[in-house]
Design a protein around this motif. Structure first.
Motif: not given
Length: 146
Positions: A77-79, A83-86, A122-127
């Motif tokens: 899943v990608k949220l 501003q180019g962040r996910a 917001l900061e980790a980018g990936r779980l």
């Protein structure tokens, strides 16, 4: 008003029970048939519980910037955070049988607790979640409370 109940096992030292209950609820009470929703979808609350839970996490207490981890049904899943962040969630090996978290990483670092903060999102980018067919009672058991 009881959407948070299956996630409370995370606070009782048994996150694997949260994982089991969330999957049971999604399988039993949500489907494509005439009784597909387990009640009146009050302004989308039942649907939003399912959408969050299917991704693998849920905001147990509105207004509190913490998300409790459950049991995702999707491999990826990608949220889009703008501003180019996910933020992406990868559940390796997930299936109907593989509903239990064996290990987790958040932003590349081991995650030993069954929750993450909004700042983490917001900061980790990936779980990353490694899924398996049997509960791992050790994972997340001794996590500090958020």
């Amino acid at each position: 008003p009881s959407f948070h109940i299956p996630y409370l096992y995370n606070y009782a030292g048994a996150p694997w029970r949260t994982q089991r209950r969330v999957r049971d609820i999604m399988n039993i009470w949500y489907n494509a048939g005439p009784m597909g929703l387990c009640g009146d979808d009050d302004i989308g609350s039942l649907s939003s519980w399912y959408a969050f839970s299917a991704m693998g996490f849920y905001p147990v207490c509105p207004g509190r910037p913490v998300y409790d981890i459950g049991s995702p049904i999707f491999e990826h899943v990608k949220l889009d955070l703008g501003q180019g962040r996910a933020f992406s969630i990868h559940a390796r090996g997930v299936s109907q049988a593989n509903k239990y978290i064996q290990a987790a990483r958040l932003g590349g670092q081991p995650l030993e607790r069954p929750w993450f903060s909004h700042t983490d999102l917001l900061e980790a980018g990936r779980l990353e979640l490694l899924m398996g067919p049997r509960p791992d009672p050790a994972w997340g058991r001794h996590a500090e409370l958020p």
